[in-house]
Every structure is written in C-alpha cells, then in structure tokens.
Write an enzyme that holds these catalytic residues in place. Structure first.
Site, PDB file in Angstrom:
ATOM      1  N   ALA A 127       0.624  -1.185   0.090  1.00 23.02           N
ATOM      2  CA  ALA A 127      -0.090  -0.041   0.113  1.00 23.02           C
ATOM      3  C   ALA A 127       0.738   1.219   0.041  1.00 23.02           C
ATOM      4  O   ALA A 127       0.242   2.120   0.160  1.00 23.02           O
ATOM      5  CB  ALA A 127      -0.786  -0.050   1.208  1.00 23.02           C
ATOM      6  N   ASN A 195       1.998  -3.832   7.779  1.00 23.54           N
ATOM      7  CA  ASN A 195       3.043  -4.476   7.150  1.00 23.54           C
ATOM      8  C   ASN A 195       3.787  -3.764   6.180  1.00 23.54           C
ATOM      9  O   ASN A 195       4.816  -4.289   6.234  1.00 23.54           O
ATOM     10  CB  ASN A 195       2.103  -5.740   6.194  1.00 23.54           C
ATOM     11  CG  ASN A 195       1.280  -6.541   6.723  1.00 23.54           C
ATOM     12  OD1 ASN A 195       1.821  -7.801   7.281  1.00 23.54           O
ATOM     13  ND2 ASN A 195       0.153  -6.370   7.090  1.00 23.54           N
ATOM     14  N   HIS A 225      -0.483   6.751   3.897  1.00 27.80           N
ATOM     15  CA  HIS A 225       1.029   6.684   4.395  1.00 27.80           C
ATOM     16  C   HIS A 225       2.063   7.756   3.925  1.00 27.80           C
ATOM     17  O   HIS A 225       1.981   8.138   2.740  1.00 27.80           O
ATOM     18  CB  HIS A 225       1.198   5.275   3.788  1.00 27.80           C
ATOM     19  CG  HIS A 225       0.624   4.067   4.249  1.00 27.80           C
ATOM     20  ND1 HIS A 225       0.268   3.578   5.520  1.00 27.80           N
ATOM     21  CD2 HIS A 225      -0.514   3.592   3.516  1.00 27.80           C
ATOM     22  CE1 HIS A 225      -0.502   2.604   5.455  1.00 27.80           C
ATOM     23  NE2 HIS A 225      -0.802   2.448   4.417  1.00 27.80           N
TER      24      HIS A 225
END
Ligand SMILES: NC(=O)C1=CN([C@@H]2O[C@H](COP(=O)(O)OP(=O)(O)OC[C@H]3O[C@@H](n4cnc5c(N)ncnc54)[C@H](OP(=O)(O)O)[C@@H]3O)[C@@H](O)[C@H]2O)C=CC1
Ligand SMILES: O=C([O-])CC(=O)C(=O)O
Length: 274
Positions: A127, A195, A225
C-alpha cells in the site's frame, strides 16, 4: 492456453485475494489460477462464484504441489504455516503479509530455503510508494527511514494495541497520535495495519531502525502513508492517500494492485523500476 503459462495457487480469499483472482480471470496477467485455499470455505466459494475460469479449492499441500507460484494474502500466521513448505517444494512465493518478516530469523530461513531450492520470494510494495527509491538509496548510507500512517477508526478496529490499551476509537474527534516506535513494535501492535513498515525495513535499514507513527483520524476517508527517507543520496518524501478496500477498510486498494503489478513483472519481459 500456453503450455508454459505460470500456474498460480492463492492462499487467502479476502479483499486482496479477490482482486488478484479477478485480474487473472480478466487476463490482465499472463498466468493461470489453478487453485485457491482459505480457512473459510464460504469465502472460497464466494470468490469462485465471481470468476469465469474457476480454479479448484485445494488443501494447502495440494495447492503447493500444483502451483509454480503461491501467493499468500491471508495473514502473518499463514506465512509461518505454509511459506517454508512452498519454498522447500521449489515453488516461488509471494508474500503480502510481510509483517511476518519482522522475525528476522524467519526471513533468513526463507531466504536460505529459496536459495537452496532455486526459487524466489516476492514482497510487493503493497500500500505504499517509495520502495523503489529506498532500495536504490540503500546501496549507499541511509540515516533515517520513517513512515507516518493515518487511518479512520474503522481501519484500526480490533488491533491488539487498541484492545490491550482499552482505547475507545469512537472517542477521538480530531487526528491523534496513537503509537510511535520501531517497525518491529508497530507490527506486533497492529499486525493487520502496518505490514508496509516491515517491507520498508527489509528494503532499507532493517525493522528495528525504521520509525513508525500511527495516527487515528475520524475525518480520514483514505488510508494515508507518508514516507520520509534521508541518506547519502539526499532525501525524499512521498505520501499516498489510499482508497480503502470496500470489503476490508484496513486494507488499501493499492496493496492488491501492487501484487498484480508484481505478477505482471514476473510474467512479462520488460522490467521497469528498481
Ligand atoms: N503489504 C501490504 O501493503 C499489505 C498487506 N496486507 C495484509 O495482507 C493480508 C491479506 O489482506 P486482506 O485481503 O485485506 O485480508 P482479509 O481479511 O480480507 O482476507 C484474508 C483471508 O485469509 C484468511 N486467512 C487468514 N489466515 C489464514 C490462514 N492461516 N490459513 C488460511 N486462511 C487464512 C482469512 O480468514 P479469517 O477471516 O478467518 O481470518 C480471510 O478469509 C493480511 O495479512 C493483511 O494484513 C494488507 C494490506 C496491505
Ligand atoms: O493497506 C494499507 O493501507 C496498509 C496495511 O494495511 C498494511 O500494511 O498492513
């Protein structure tokens, strides 16, 4: 069908698994989906119902036997349960639950098994963006790698850190820092949320040296993020505002797309990016 088309077995028929299977079914990837497995038989059946070319539902052992490449998109526990058997059978392995490799001993055992059996372990970027730049930068010295993740309360529900600390996610009215620590500590606290921090650690300076901050934001409509890296090369920052998967708000759509892009990289002659 081409004789040498890559045969894929997939473990984990949830948000990411369904997207990968659909991409193969729609021929976005030059590969054949031969088998799927999930501990939920209902999830397997639901997934098969959405596909035109239906794979078999097989046990993990049978699936490994039949596939050239096994894709894990289930959980860190599934990586530990099945990963080594995949590599010891001489089959390639793609791991989405990269958090399992916060255990550096596990990663070393996987790498030794892959080397001994002449096969590969693929960890897609998931991601986040920036793994390509971090890999290049890591050839020289890196001073600092940091990831700041912001999710809606829905995307953090049920995480061990939230449960253990009795945090009421509904009580936040503005963006609030919940956690600050290393990628090692972050994945133990949020095993289904971060992760990506472990992937950054593997690509860069290790999970102990990768700094993580997790914010909750009730106004957030995306999984954000932000990555910043500093080193001999200079510095870069990048920010991804991810669309959450409709079936699993913890998981960003981009994570499934990165697995599909990795499959294309394996199957196609042109390789671009580090
Ligand atoms: N690298 C990255 O950037 C990202 C990684 N992830 C990780 O990828 C994985 C898949 O994500 P997602 O598709 O959203 O998850 P989902 O929860 O939507 O689907 C996972 C499926 O796998 C099943 N499963 C879990 N463990 C096992 C096991 N040991 N054996 C068999 N089946 C199992 C689950 O069953 P049950 O529901 O019973 O648990 C569920 O049906 C997760 O580990 C997630 O944390 C997610 C987003 C980004
Ligand atoms: O999908 C995301 O935004 C990131 C995620 O859950 C993870 O890395 O585990």
């Amino acid at each position: 069908m081409k004789q040498n088309m890559m045969k894929i077995g997939l473990i984990g028929c949830g948000a990411i698994g369904a997207r990968i299977c659909s991409a193969i079914d729609n021929k976005l990837v030059d590969a054949q989906l031969v088998a799927v497995y999930d501990r939920s038989a209902e999830r397997c059946e639901r997934l098969l119902g959405s596909l035109n070319n239906r794979p078999e539902i097989l046990s993990p052992g049978e699936l490994i036997f039949r596939a050239d490449l096994v894709i894990e998109c289930a959980s860190t526990a599934a990586v530990r349960e099945y990963g080594l058997s995949v590599l010891e059978s001489g089959k390639d392995l793609m791991v989405l639950s990269a958090g399992a490799f916060a255990d550096s001993g596990l990663l070393e055992r996987f790498i030794s098994a892959a080397a001994a059996n002449r096969c590969k372990i693929y960890i897609p970027s998931g991601a986040i963006a920036g793994i390509d730049g971090l890999k290049s930068a890591s050839i020289a010295h890196i001073d600092r790698v940091m990831i700041t993740t912001t999710k809606n309360p829905e995307g953090l529900k049920g995480a061990p850190y939230i449960v253990k600390n009795n945090i009421d996610l509904e009580s936040f009215h503005e963006k609030t820092l919940l956690f600050e620590g290393s990628a090692d500590d972050a994945i133990a606290a949020f095993p289904a949320n971060i992760n990506v921090a472990v992937s950054l650690g593997i690509a860069g300076t290790g999970t102990k040296n990768t700094q993580v901050r997790v914010f909750v934001d009730p106004q957030a409509t995306s999984n954000i993020h932000e990555i910043s890296v500093e080193g001999d090369f200079g510095r870069f920052t990048c920010r991804v505002e991810n669309v959450p998967s409709p079936d699993n708000p913890r998981t960003s759509f981009l994570a499934a797309l990165s697995a599909i892009a990795t499959l294309k990289k394996i199957a196609e002659p042109l390789q671009i990016g580090t």
